[in-house]
Design a protein around this motif. Sequence first.
Motif, PDB file in Angstrom:
ATOM      1  N   PHE A  95       0.826  -1.207   0.000  1.00  0.00           N
ATOM      2  CA  PHE A  95       0.000   0.000   0.000  1.00  0.00           C
ATOM      3  C   PHE A  95       0.864   1.261   0.000  1.00  0.00           C
ATOM      4  CE2 PHE A  95      -3.374  -2.872   1.680  1.00  0.00           C
ATOM      5  CZ  PHE A  95      -4.342  -2.580   0.726  1.00  0.00           C
ATOM      6  N   TYR A  96       1.944   1.227   0.743  1.00  0.00           N
ATOM      7  CA  TYR A  96       2.807   2.414   0.789  1.00  0.00           C
ATOM      8  C   TYR A  96       3.582   2.609  -0.505  1.00  0.00           C
ATOM      9  CZ  TYR A  96       2.136   4.533   5.342  1.00  0.00           C
ATOM     10  OH  TYR A  96       1.609   5.232   6.403  1.00  0.00           O
ATOM     11  N   TRP A  97       3.774   1.560  -1.288  1.00  0.00           N
ATOM     12  CA  TRP A  97       4.358   1.755  -2.625  1.00  0.00           C
ATOM     13  C   TRP A  97       3.430   2.632  -3.465  1.00  0.00           C
ATOM     14  CZ3 TRP A  97       5.516  -4.148  -3.516  1.00  0.00           C
ATOM     15  CH2 TRP A  97       6.630  -4.518  -2.739  1.00  0.00           C
ATOM     16  N   LEU A  98       2.133   2.384  -3.351  1.00  0.00           N
ATOM     17  CA  LEU A  98       1.176   3.164  -4.119  1.00  0.00           C
ATOM     18  C   LEU A  98       1.111   4.606  -3.610  1.00  0.00           C
ATOM     19  CD1 LEU A  98      -1.705   0.521  -4.390  1.00  0.00           C
ATOM     20  CD2 LEU A  98       0.167   0.954  -5.986  1.00  0.00           C
ATOM     21  N   VAL A  99       1.117   4.762  -2.288  1.00  0.00           N
ATOM     22  CA  VAL A  99       1.142   6.108  -1.711  1.00  0.00           C
ATOM     23  C   VAL A  99       2.413   6.838  -2.150  1.00  0.00           C
ATOM     24  CG1 VAL A  99       1.232   7.434   0.433  1.00  0.00           C
ATOM     25  CG2 VAL A  99      -0.271   5.440   0.268  1.00  0.00           C
ATOM     26  N   SER A 100       3.526   6.119  -2.149  1.00  0.00           N
ATOM     27  CA  SER A 100       4.807   6.721  -2.541  1.00  0.00           C
ATOM     28  C   SER A 100       4.795   7.159  -3.996  1.00  0.00           C
ATOM     29  CB  SER A 100       5.949   5.719  -2.312  1.00  0.00           C
ATOM     30  OG  SER A 100       6.045   5.351  -0.957  1.00  0.00           O
ATOM     31  N   ALA A 101       4.188   6.349  -4.859  1.00  0.00           N
ATOM     32  CA  ALA A 101       4.093   6.723  -6.269  1.00  0.00           C
ATOM     33  C   ALA A 101       3.252   7.985  -6.432  1.00  0.00           C
ATOM     34  CB  ALA A 101       3.485   5.575  -7.080  1.00  0.00           C
ATOM     35  N   SER A 102       2.175   8.089  -5.658  1.00  0.00           N
ATOM     36  CA  SER A 102       1.334   9.280  -5.708  1.00  0.00           C
ATOM     37  C   SER A 102       2.101  10.504  -5.240  1.00  0.00           C
ATOM     38  CB  SER A 102       0.080   9.078  -4.842  1.00  0.00           C
ATOM     39  OG  SER A 102      -0.692   7.980  -5.287  1.00  0.00           O
ATOM     40  N   ILE A 103       2.887  10.345  -4.203  1.00  0.00           N
ATOM     41  CA  ILE A 103       3.691  11.445  -3.673  1.00  0.00           C
ATOM     42  C   ILE A 103       4.812  11.802  -4.643  1.00  0.00           C
ATOM     43  CG2 ILE A 103       5.411  11.986  -1.877  1.00  0.00           C
ATOM     44  CD1 ILE A 103       3.528  10.703   0.125  1.00  0.00           C
ATOM     45  N   ALA A 104       5.409  10.784  -5.247  1.00  0.00           N
ATOM     46  CA  ALA A 104       6.531  11.026  -6.157  1.00  0.00           C
ATOM     47  C   ALA A 104       6.116  11.863  -7.364  1.00  0.00           C
ATOM     48  CB  ALA A 104       7.128   9.699  -6.621  1.00  0.00           C
ATOM     49  N   GLU A 105       4.922  11.614  -7.919  1.00  0.00           N
ATOM     50  CA  GLU A 105       4.525  12.395  -9.089  1.00  0.00           C
ATOM     51  C   GLU A 105       4.185  13.830  -8.709  1.00  0.00           C
ATOM     52  OE1 GLU A 105       1.212  11.126 -11.348  1.00  0.00           O
ATOM     53  OE2 GLU A 105      -0.248  11.260  -9.714  1.00  0.00           O
ATOM     54  N   LEU A 106       3.651  14.041  -7.510  1.00  0.00           N
ATOM     55  CA  LEU A 106       3.404  15.407  -7.062  1.00  0.00           C
ATOM     56  C   LEU A 106       4.714  16.125  -6.746  1.00  0.00           C
ATOM     57  CD1 LEU A 106       0.274  14.870  -4.762  1.00  0.00           C
ATOM     58  CD2 LEU A 106       0.342  15.983  -7.003  1.00  0.00           C
ATOM     59  N   ALA A 107       5.653  15.394  -6.162  1.00  0.00           N
ATOM     60  CA  ALA A 107       6.968  15.977  -5.873  1.00  0.00           C
ATOM     61  C   ALA A 107       7.707  16.328  -7.155  1.00  0.00           C
ATOM     62  CB  ALA A 107       7.798  15.004  -5.039  1.00  0.00           C
ATOM     63  N   SER A 108       7.505  15.548  -8.196  1.00  0.00           N
ATOM     64  CA  SER A 108       8.138  15.817  -9.482  1.00  0.00           C
ATOM     65  C   SER A 108       7.499  17.021 -10.168  1.00  0.00           C
ATOM     66  CB  SER A 108       8.033  14.591 -10.383  1.00  0.00           C
ATOM     67  OG  SER A 108       8.667  14.805 -11.616  1.00  0.00           O
ATOM     68  N   ALA A 109       6.182  17.140 -10.035  1.00  0.00           N
ATOM     69  CA  ALA A 109       5.472  18.242 -10.680  1.00  0.00           C
ATOM     70  C   ALA A 109       5.649  19.555  -9.929  1.00  0.00           C
ATOM     71  CB  ALA A 109       3.982  17.905 -10.781  1.00  0.00           C
ATOM     72  N   ILE A 110       5.698  19.467  -8.584  1.00  0.00           N
ATOM     73  CA  ILE A 110       5.808  20.671  -7.742  1.00  0.00           C
ATOM     74  C   ILE A 110       6.920  20.443  -6.727  1.00  0.00           C
ATOM     75  CG2 ILE A 110       4.548  22.345  -6.333  1.00  0.00           C
ATOM     76  CD1 ILE A 110       1.949  21.030  -7.328  1.00  0.00           C
ATOM     77  N   PRO A 111       8.180  20.520  -7.156  1.00  0.00           N
ATOM     78  CA  PRO A 111       9.303  20.258  -6.238  1.00  0.00           C
ATOM     79  C   PRO A 111       9.542  21.426  -5.290  1.00  0.00           C
ATOM     80  CG  PRO A 111      10.134  20.816  -8.418  1.00  0.00           C
ATOM     81  CD  PRO A 111       8.646  20.783  -8.540  1.00  0.00           C
ATOM     82  N   SER A 112       8.830  21.419  -4.182  1.00  0.00           N
ATOM     83  CA  SER A 112       8.882  22.494  -3.190  1.00  0.00           C
ATOM     84  C   SER A 112       9.201  21.912  -1.823  1.00  0.00           C
ATOM     85  CB  SER A 112       7.533  23.226  -3.143  1.00  0.00           C
ATOM     86  OG  SER A 112       7.404  24.005  -1.986  1.00  0.00           O
ATOM     87  N   ALA A 113       9.924  22.660  -0.994  1.00  0.00           N
ATOM     88  CA  ALA A 113      10.259  22.197   0.346  1.00  0.00           C
ATOM     89  C   ALA A 113       9.014  22.004   1.199  1.00  0.00           C
ATOM     90  CB  ALA A 113      11.212  23.187   1.026  1.00  0.00           C
TER      91      ALA A 113
END
Length: 532
Positions: A95-113
Amino acid sequence: MATMDDKATHPTTIDEKSSSSALSSNDDAAGSIVVGVNVSGHKQELQRNFGLLSLCGLGITSGNVWIALGGSITVAIYNGGQPGIIYEFIAVSVFYWLVSASIAELASAIPSAGGVYHWATITAGPYGRFCGWFAGWWNFLAWLVGLASFVQIIAAQLVSMYAVMHGDFVTEQWHVFVTYIIVTWMTCFINLYMNRALPSIELIGGFFVIIGVFISIMVCAVMPHVNNRPYASNFSVWRDWQNQTGYTSDGFVFLLGMLNGAYSVGTPDLTSHLAEEIPHPSRNIPKAILFQMAFGFFSGFFYLLAILYGISDLTSVLESSYLFPLAEIYRQAAGSNAGSVGLLFLAFLPSFVSCVGCYVTASRVFWTLARDRATPFSHFFSHVDDGQHNPFRSIVFCGVFVTVLGCIYVGSTTAFAAFAGSFVILSTLSYVAAILPHLLTGRRNVTPGWFWMKGAIGYIVNGISCAYIIVFIVIFCFPFALPVDAPSMNYASLISGGLSLFVLIFWFVRQGTYVGPRQVVLDEHVLAKDAL
């Protein structure tokens, strides 16, 4: 250039006295834009000292999966015995792999601290200021209580190492508290005065994690045979399900037991908060998240097998007087007190570095909130020190807050455990505050970055992630076992609810002056160097 604030259709000019934002427009005619901003719309103030390797080192060190699993094993074992620990860890990791993928694409689109704080503001559209406010505060509070729990784990490790070598030593709470304070401020001062050395420290910490888990696995796998001590049976490790919680449903016990694995792997946003301290974060942060989650799972899985097979007397482990359960497990596996201390030291080194990394993460989240006027004394805490090139005051604030939580430990270990136990709930609340609006708005409010899940895949991954978080936030609020009394009650819901009430009240106090993050068009001519 667009902003998600529905009150304005162009970049807002912010008074320098109240915000460090560099996103501005001189006038509509000129349309000039201040060059040198990052994706948050603020002036680039932090140095990009980290590289991909050091960022990966931060991820696997502060992620700390195998050590967190070992430290919670005596709690996890009641939810299904040894098989429960393994299968629950596998399930929660998926489940956390899926959460991580969701977070990774947002982090890639909006790389903000700001991480989830910034993403929630953008994905929620006209409701972004409110969603972002809660996401940011939930995330910050999660990292604060997580930092406090990591410090307590280190303190327990050190006290247990001393206790193993001194058989007549009786551990008391003040022993842990004194060690806790020392570790808290040692790691805080490293963050304050060694900012340029942090990438090297995290790289070394990553090396300690890899070497430590390898040596620990080898010792636990080999030494029982060398010392002619029995291994645990295949039946006890893989099939001997034991429900010792008092709940009648084994299925529910399995789901409840996933909390222990979630505490170990539940930090996928960790590296995203270094977006303003690494070149090309749109590419590098998703890579670091992938490495963190992959290494965390495989190292944690094989480490679990090694220590579970290395246990020859489970009763002694559960009844051990050592604060850190690995002390007794290692003593059985290695066959000596000295061997136990040696393995504990291998766990201590990366654990200490993990606290350094958690300070980095917690302080950056608080600093990003402060620069958008979301904290008390925001102008004071949004300051970046000219000499140390870090959010010095925010780091000190985190140190003070963690010290206060340590004082709670002296008064009541139950109260401290309640704060520490709220980490998973608060962190996942912050994740769903960003991912769910992203899903409900048809994933339209975000410009894709380097990593993006196209088509139906993105909807499926986001949907399962949100469903998992919503369902398990409820499950993780249930008592750990029945019957329930005051010391054994699960107070995570009370702590999370109380902190959320504070965040809501403060929203009404600050909503008039709260700025919120901005969305900057991904344009090389506008952004500072290496901002993408």
